[in-house]
Design an enzyme around this catalytic site. Structure first.
Site, PDB file in Angstrom:
ATOM      1  N   LYS A 210       0.824  -1.206   0.000  1.00  0.00           N
ATOM      2  CA  LYS A 210       0.000   0.000   0.000  1.00  0.00           C
ATOM      3  C   LYS A 210       0.861   1.260   0.000  1.00  0.00           C
ATOM      4  O   LYS A 210       0.616   2.198  -0.760  1.00  0.00           O
ATOM      5  CB  LYS A 210      -0.947  -0.012   1.197  1.00  0.00           C
ATOM      6  CG  LYS A 210      -1.894   1.181   1.225  1.00  0.00           C
ATOM      7  CD  LYS A 210      -2.830   1.140   2.419  1.00  0.00           C
ATOM      8  CE  LYS A 210      -3.909   0.112   2.267  1.00  0.00           C
ATOM      9  NZ  LYS A 210      -4.936   0.208   3.334  1.00  0.00           N
ATOM     10  N   GLU A 216      10.001  -5.522   4.222  1.00  0.00           N
ATOM     11  CA  GLU A 216      10.132  -6.877   3.678  1.00  0.00           C
ATOM     12  C   GLU A 216       9.859  -6.877   2.178  1.00  0.00           C
ATOM     13  O   GLU A 216      10.615  -7.448   1.388  1.00  0.00           O
ATOM     14  CB  GLU A 216       9.159  -7.828   4.387  1.00  0.00           C
ATOM     15  CG  GLU A 216       9.427  -8.038   5.864  1.00  0.00           C
ATOM     16  CD  GLU A 216       8.649  -7.060   6.743  1.00  0.00           C
ATOM     17  OE1 GLU A 216       8.562  -7.325   7.950  1.00  0.00           O
ATOM     18  OE2 GLU A 216       8.149  -6.038   6.218  1.00  0.00           O
ATOM     19  N   GLY A 271      -5.342  -4.187   4.705  1.00  0.00           N
ATOM     20  CA  GLY A 271      -4.545  -5.210   4.027  1.00  0.00           C
ATOM     21  C   GLY A 271      -5.133  -6.600   4.098  1.00  0.00           C
ATOM     22  O   GLY A 271      -5.217  -7.320   3.101  1.00  0.00           O
ATOM     23  N   ARG A 272      -5.581  -7.002   5.271  1.00  0.00           N
ATOM     24  CA  ARG A 272      -6.093  -8.362   5.439  1.00  0.00           C
ATOM     25  C   ARG A 272      -7.489  -8.536   4.841  1.00  0.00           C
ATOM     26  O   ARG A 272      -8.014  -9.653   4.805  1.00  0.00           O
ATOM     27  CB  ARG A 272      -6.066  -8.759   6.907  1.00  0.00           C
ATOM     28  CG  ARG A 272      -6.810  -7.811   7.828  1.00  0.00           C
ATOM     29  CD  ARG A 272      -6.466  -8.105   9.286  1.00  0.00           C
ATOM     30  NE  ARG A 272      -7.048  -7.143  10.207  1.00  0.00           N
ATOM     31  CZ  ARG A 272      -6.502  -5.979  10.516  1.00  0.00           C
ATOM     32  NH1 ARG A 272      -5.372  -5.611   9.949  1.00  0.00           N
ATOM     33  NH2 ARG A 272      -7.069  -5.169  11.396  1.00  0.00           N
ATOM     34  N   GLU A 357      -5.061 -10.561  13.714  1.00  0.00           N
ATOM     35  CA  GLU A 357      -4.643  -9.177  13.542  1.00  0.00           C
ATOM     36  C   GLU A 357      -5.823  -8.229  13.742  1.00  0.00           C
ATOM     37  O   GLU A 357      -5.653  -7.090  14.168  1.00  0.00           O
ATOM     38  CB  GLU A 357      -4.020  -8.963  12.157  1.00  0.00           C
ATOM     39  CG  GLU A 357      -3.255  -7.649  12.027  1.00  0.00           C
ATOM     40  CD  GLU A 357      -2.420  -7.583  10.766  1.00  0.00           C
ATOM     41  OE1 GLU A 357      -1.221  -7.948  10.820  1.00  0.00           O
ATOM     42  OE2 GLU A 357      -2.962  -7.169   9.723  1.00  0.00           O
ATOM     43  N   HIS A 388      -3.853 -37.355  11.907  1.00  0.00           N
ATOM     44  CA  HIS A 388      -2.670 -38.121  12.304  1.00  0.00           C
ATOM     45  C   HIS A 388      -1.588 -37.207  12.873  1.00  0.00           C
ATOM     46  O   HIS A 388      -0.415 -37.593  12.942  1.00  0.00           O
ATOM     47  CB  HIS A 388      -2.126 -38.898  11.104  1.00  0.00           C
ATOM     48  CG  HIS A 388      -3.089 -39.925  10.603  1.00  0.00           C
ATOM     49  ND1 HIS A 388      -3.094 -41.235  11.053  1.00  0.00           N
ATOM     50  CD2 HIS A 388      -4.121 -39.831   9.719  1.00  0.00           C
ATOM     51  CE1 HIS A 388      -4.066 -41.910  10.450  1.00  0.00           C
ATOM     52  NE2 HIS A 388      -4.707 -41.077   9.643  1.00  0.00           N
ATOM     53  N   LYS A 508       8.634  -3.762  14.468  1.00  0.00           N
ATOM     54  CA  LYS A 508       9.221  -3.238  13.228  1.00  0.00           C
ATOM     55  C   LYS A 508      10.152  -2.065  13.519  1.00  0.00           C
ATOM     56  O   LYS A 508      11.250  -1.957  12.951  1.00  0.00           O
ATOM     57  CB  LYS A 508       8.119  -2.810  12.260  1.00  0.00           C
ATOM     58  CG  LYS A 508       7.331  -3.953  11.659  1.00  0.00           C
ATOM     59  CD  LYS A 508       6.061  -3.481  10.964  1.00  0.00           C
ATOM     60  CE  LYS A 508       6.346  -2.589   9.790  1.00  0.00           C
ATOM     61  NZ  LYS A 508       5.094  -2.238   9.066  1.00  0.00           N
TER      62      LYS A 508
END
Length: 549
Positions: A210, A216, A271-272, A357, A388, A508
């Protein structure tokens, strides 16, 4: 000094739920089903291709009535209308929350600050179509004149988890001549391994950020740029190999991506919650424009259901209320999401961000500590692999974990008798969790007496079952919107802001400061605690022995 109650605790319905919990907390699901043979039908709902069964929950009709009254008292209906209307419900950032506008097929305007946002959404969708069809048709060429065969999405968080999940979920519908990969981690291994067997002149990068400043994403983007430049020998070829998705055209242009290759984002899309925006470009490239529109229509179907259905027939609301019942009264601290479809491998990870979040908050909208638990820990895995792995704890562990089972009646692939056996497990697990196995039942099965204590299953482990007709783009869109609205509902009832994420910032900021210490000649110990200072020294001595102190 008594803390002022600003959340759901201030409502009489909360206290009533606490009293109700004390009365029914020890009632077993066996008893509920024995007393009401029609419970399975009464506690279920259907919308389109989804059948939702919530009968295997530790509730009765009174529980549901009290929970619905709590939702009504918190102003949930008004808050739903506020979100869909473009009101600025993200109060800490003074923003509207309008992921629902991205899939608005009503033809009605959606206003933000008095401006209809539907034309810009439509325009961006049209641009996505042009870009995706040029790549899918082979019209988009790389610097050598070869057509693009590889698409690499570089983003993190919502710019990665959503499109990654859906590209995998819709792989059956995808163009198998295209390779679509995702790079998110700043660990160099991620981008190196993702590009290992790809050719630069056949690869295009989608840089999704954005702000176009996310460390990152931009670190990986710079590595991708150097990879192309080394092969092409000229930065002019960036225009053939990079697309930006951002709200900062200025920053994307500084990187070298022109406005023609830039798709817009808006601050009223979190964002999410951005999968159905331009962030979904990789999905459209992989599965095609028509399938992407079908996904949007599936989400729209749930949006309309959520906005208009009464709460006692509203699937996201009921999912949310039951989750609050377990989180705040039974004190179950997590829930597991268990898709029974290999294509949904990435869904639990996507949902973790969307839920944790959003509702991982401990401060109310008034800025006060909540004093009660909010967002639970979300985890999960794919059936039958999970059976399992961790199902032992689900069945016989000392902790109770509510479960959402997600399955599809019709398979996309069934090379033999796989699906019948697969779905037999799907239905068996929720039954086993609910009803367990008593000592008498174990004894009647002929189990040696000394083994009986170890073979008893307590049962009374709650679950929801979401059974879709078939995995399609539309049903994936429905699934996404169901959980989005469930999370929103819980945030309203907990009186928290589900749409900011300040908790991501501190780590951050500290990392930025430490990064300088990792490469500088001196470490200012006074700026760090002794543990962090010593760890930095050890790292530096191992990485570069000459720098050791």
């Amino acid at each position: 000094m008594t803390q002022k109650l600003s959340g759901p605790e201030k409502f009489i319905e909360w206290g009533s739920l606490g009293e109700h919990y004390s009365r029914i907390k020890d009632v077993h699901l066996r008893e509920y089903f024995r007393e009401d043979p029609g419970r399975g039908r009464r506690f279920s709902l259907k919308i389109g291709e989804l059948y939702f069964d919530y009968s295997k929950n530790l509730i009765n009709s009174e529980t549901l009535d009290l929970l619905i009254k709590l939702g009504e008292k918190t102003g949930l209906r008004e808050k739903i209308n506020d979100m869909f209307s473009g009101n600025k419900i993200n109060i800490t950032e003074d923003r509207a929350v309008l992921h629902t506008a991205l899939r608005n097929f009503s033809g009605d305007p959606v206003l933000v600050d008095g401006i209809d946002v539907m034309p810009v959404i439509s325009g961006t969708l049209d641009k996505m179509k042009i870009v995706s069809e040029r790549i899918r048709s082979g019209d988009w060429k790389g610097f050598s004149g070869k057509k693009i065969k590889n698409v690499v999405n570089i983003g993190i968080g919502g710019s990665d988890l959503g499109p990654r999940f859906v590209c995998n979920a819709l792989r059956w519908y995808s163009d198998r001549d295209l390779i679509v990969r995702f790079v998110s981690n700043i660990d160099g291994t991620d981008i190196v391994e993702s590009l290992y067997d790809l050719k630069p002149d056949e690869t295009i990068f989608i840089i999704a950020s954005k702000t176009f400043t996310t460390i990152e994403t931009m670190t990986n983007a710079e590595s991708a740029k150097e990879w192309i430049r080394s092969a092409a020998g000229n930065t002019e070829f960036i225009s053939k190999h990079f697309i930006a998705i951002t709200s900062s055209k200025k920053n994307s242009e500084l990187f070298g991506i022109s406005a023609d290759n830039t798709l817009e984002m808006w601050d009223w899309i979190g964002g999410r919650y951005s999968l159905t925006s331009s962030i979904g470009l990789s999905v459209m490239i992989s599965a095609g424009y028509d399938n992407f529109i079908s996904l949007l229509k599936g989400s729209y179907k749930i949006d309309e259901h959520f906005k208009n259905s009464p709460f006692n027939e509203n699937i996201p609301v009921i999912m949310a209320l039951i989750g609050i019942w377990y989180n705040n009264f039974f004190r179950y601290g997590s829930y597991a999401v268990l898709p029974y479809d290999q294509y949904l491998t990435d869904f639990p990870a996507y949902l973790q961000q969307c839920d944790m979040e959003s509702n991982g908050k401990s401060v109310s909208l008034e800025g006060e500590p909540t004093g009660y638990h909010t967002g639970p820990v979300v985890w999960g895995g794919i059936g039958t692999n999970s059976q399992h792995a961790f199902f032992q704890l689900l069945h016989q562990g000392s902790r109770v974990v509510p479960v959402d089972f997600i399955g599809f009646a019709q398979p996309l692939n069934d090379p033999g008798d796989h699906h019948r056996k697969f779905m037999a497990n799907f239905f068996a697990q929720s039954k086993a969790l609910a009803f367990g196995r008593t000592g008498n039942e174990v004894l009647k099965a002929g189990v040696p007496e000394e083994q009986i204590p170890f073979r008893i299953f307590p049962g009374n482990r709650p679950s929801n079952t979401l059974l879709f007709n078939k995995l399609t783009p539309e049903t994936i869109g429905m699934l996404i919107a169901l959980y989005e609205h469930k999370i929103f509902t819980q945030g309203i009832i907990w009186n928290i802001n589900s749409f900011d994420q300040w908790g991501v910032e501190l780590g951050k900021n500290i990392a930025t400061d430490i990064a300088e210490d990792l490469s500088s000649e001196k470490i200012s110990g006074s700026e760090h605690d002794s543990s962090t200072t010593e760890l930095i020294k050890v790292f530096r001595s191992v990485r570069s022995p000459d720098e050791g102190n």
